[in-house]
Every structure is written in C-alpha cells, then in structure tokens.
Scaffold this motif. Structure first.
Motif, short mmCIF file in Angstrom:
data_model
loop_
_atom_site.label_atom_id
_atom_site.label_comp_id
_atom_site.label_asym_id
_atom_site.label_seq_id
_atom_site.Cartn_x
_atom_site.Cartn_y
_atom_site.Cartn_z
N ALA A 111 0.83 -1.20 0.00
CA ALA A 111 0.00 0.00 0.00
C ALA A 111 0.87 1.26 0.00
O ALA A 111 0.58 2.23 -0.71
CB ALA A 111 -0.92 0.00 1.21
N LEU A 112 1.94 1.23 0.78
CA LEU A 112 2.84 2.37 0.81
C LEU A 112 3.60 2.50 -0.50
O LEU A 112 3.77 3.60 -1.04
CB LEU A 112 3.82 2.23 1.98
N GLN A 113 4.02 1.36 -1.06
CA GLN A 113 4.77 1.40 -2.32
C GLN A 113 3.89 1.91 -3.45
O GLN A 113 4.35 2.68 -4.32
CB GLN A 113 5.31 0.02 -2.66
N LYS A 114 2.62 1.49 -3.49
CA LYS A 114 1.71 1.97 -4.53
C LYS A 114 1.55 3.49 -4.45
O LYS A 114 1.54 4.17 -5.47
CB LYS A 114 0.34 1.30 -4.40
N SER A 115 1.44 4.00 -3.23
CA SER A 115 1.32 5.45 -3.05
C SER A 115 2.56 6.16 -3.58
O SER A 115 2.45 7.20 -4.26
CB SER A 115 1.13 5.79 -1.57
N TYR A 116 3.73 5.62 -3.30
CA TYR A 116 4.97 6.23 -3.81
C TYR A 116 5.06 6.14 -5.33
O TYR A 116 5.45 7.09 -6.01
CB TYR A 116 6.20 5.59 -3.17
N ASP A 117 4.68 4.99 -5.88
CA ASP A 117 4.77 4.82 -7.33
C ASP A 117 3.91 5.86 -8.05
O ASP A 117 4.37 6.51 -9.01
CB ASP A 117 4.31 3.41 -7.72
#
Length: 259
Positions: A111-117
């Motif tokens: 979830a955090l990685q998707k937000s960063y991407d």
C-alpha cells in the motif's frame, strides 16, 4: 479552436501541447478542459477512461505500470511524442494520485509502495523523460499536491508522506533543471470532487461541518484549482519556480481547539 493564450510558440503552425495525468478525475478533467479552452492540444493519461472527453489523445494506463514496466513506459512516451509530432511540450501537469487511508498498522508495504509509485515516482519519470520536449517549449511542470504535505490527520500516513515527497521533488527538480523549464506545485485543501461528495451523501451535516472548518466557509471547486494551474503556466509568472502554492481557503493557517 482559438489560439493559445500565452507563450512563445502560440501560433497556428506551432500549437501548444499539455500532458495531464489523472485526466479522468474531477480536478484533472477540469485542468484539461481549462487548457483546451485556451487552445492547447491536450494528452490525458488515466487508468479509467473519461465519461466524456475533450482530449486530443487519451492514454489509458495505470501509472504503476509506467513505473514498473519498461515496455509500458516506452509505449506511453512514444505515443506522447507521436502526438507532439516534433512540436515542443509546453505543459506537464502531474495530477493523478493514489490515496490509501487506514488506521491499521503495520500497513501493507504494498500500500505504501503503490502510493509512492503513483504520487512520486511516476511524476518524476514523466518529467525526466519529457525534459527535452519541455525545454524546447519553454515549458512548465505543475505537480498537484495536497495540504496533507504539511497538515494531515489520522489514517493518512501514506498519502501525507508521499505528498510531502512530491513537494520536495518539486523543489529538487527546479534546482536540477534550473532555467531549462519551470517546476511548481499546488497544494489544495478539500475540493468538491464526486468522490468527496459521495462520502458525505449519507450525512450532509458532516459536509457542512467540513465547509465551516475552512475560514471561507466552503470548499474549493475543481475549476478553481484548474485556474491556478493554468495561471502558473503563464509567461507572466516566469519567476515562479520551485514553489508549492497553498490553495486551502485559509484552513492552512487555522488551529481548531477541542469543543
């Protein structure tokens, strides 16, 4: 279509081009419509097709794929450059965003990685890869951030963290690209998008409470954010560079004491 309102390339033979991510959303579509009304040719990018389109080209992709799949990135950039047809790129608006809201910890790393991407890496890649076209167009990048970059609330860690990163990215890109093209950001507070309004449909009193929290006693219309983005793009504001502009109806200056 009338000629573009501003810029050195505003001629019938050299049209202005704008690329807008998140072009199917309320704010992104308002931005695309504002540039189109000024005579720009607009390339829209979104994972969902717009219900009605005033775009010259729509590219349907998930920005996570642009980040993580080199073939998607290459195809997207190729389609943008094909639409430009040798012309410069005047404007890039990074409006697409992913908002993960949860009070549950630890949150999934995905979830955090998707937000960063979506919120940070994709805007960076689009700016970096389209830098030559932006430089030729005396261009302007506008990143659509959020008041959450500075002031947030429980449950918004992923969103607030990545919007703060987008603000830092804006300043860093302005330093690295110097005079080649301008990079700025806008940071809205609450905006009357269908998503926000739907969340209050069952309890209109809460929407009134949200409006009253803002010193103007209202929330923004998407067209107001679009107009600010468009004006930042103007050559009349060429000294505006590396700046993150608050458009919050004054709530960014207000403390709320417990009742």
């Amino acid at each position: 279509m009338q000629p573009p309102e501003d810029g050195p390339a505003a001629t019938a033979t050299a049209p202005h081009f704008a690329v807008v991510t998140g072009a199917s959303g309320a704010i992104g579509s308002a931005i695309a419509a504002r540039f189109r009304s000024a005579g720009y040719r607009v390339v829209g990018i979104d994972r969902i097709a717009p219900p009605t389109s005033e775009l010259d080209l729509f590219i349907q992709i998930d920005l996570r794929d642009l980040v993580n799949d080199e073939s998607v990135r290459h195809d997207t950039l190729t389609r943008i450059r094909s639409q430009l047809d040798g012309n410069a790129l005047r404007t890039l608006v990074n409006c697409a965003a992913h908002q993960h809201v949860s009070l549950s910890h630890p949150m999934p790393a995905e979830a955090l990685q998707k937000s960063y991407d979506v919120n940070v890496v994709a805007p960076y890649l689009l700016v970096a890869h389209l830098a030559p076209e932006l430089e030729r167009g005396d261009g302007c990048v506008v990143n659509v951030g959020s008041i959450h970059a500075r002031l947030s609330k429980p449950g918004f860690i992923a969103y607030a963290t990545t919007k703060a990163a987008l603000s830092s990215l804006t300043r860093g890109l302005a330093l690295d690209y110097e005079h080649r093209f301008r990079v700025n950001a806008v940071e809205p507070a609450a905006v009357a998008t269908p998503m926000l309004l739907d969340g209050f449909r069952a309890n209109p009193a809460r929407l009134s409470e949200l409006e009253d929290h803002h010193p103007q006693r209202r929330i923004a219309d998407p067209a107001e954010v679009a107009e600010l983005v468009f004006q930042i793009n103007s050559n009349a504001l060429r000294f505006l560079h590396g700046t993150c502009i608050d458009i919050s109806g004054g709530i960014g200056a207000r403390l709320h004491d417990p009742a």
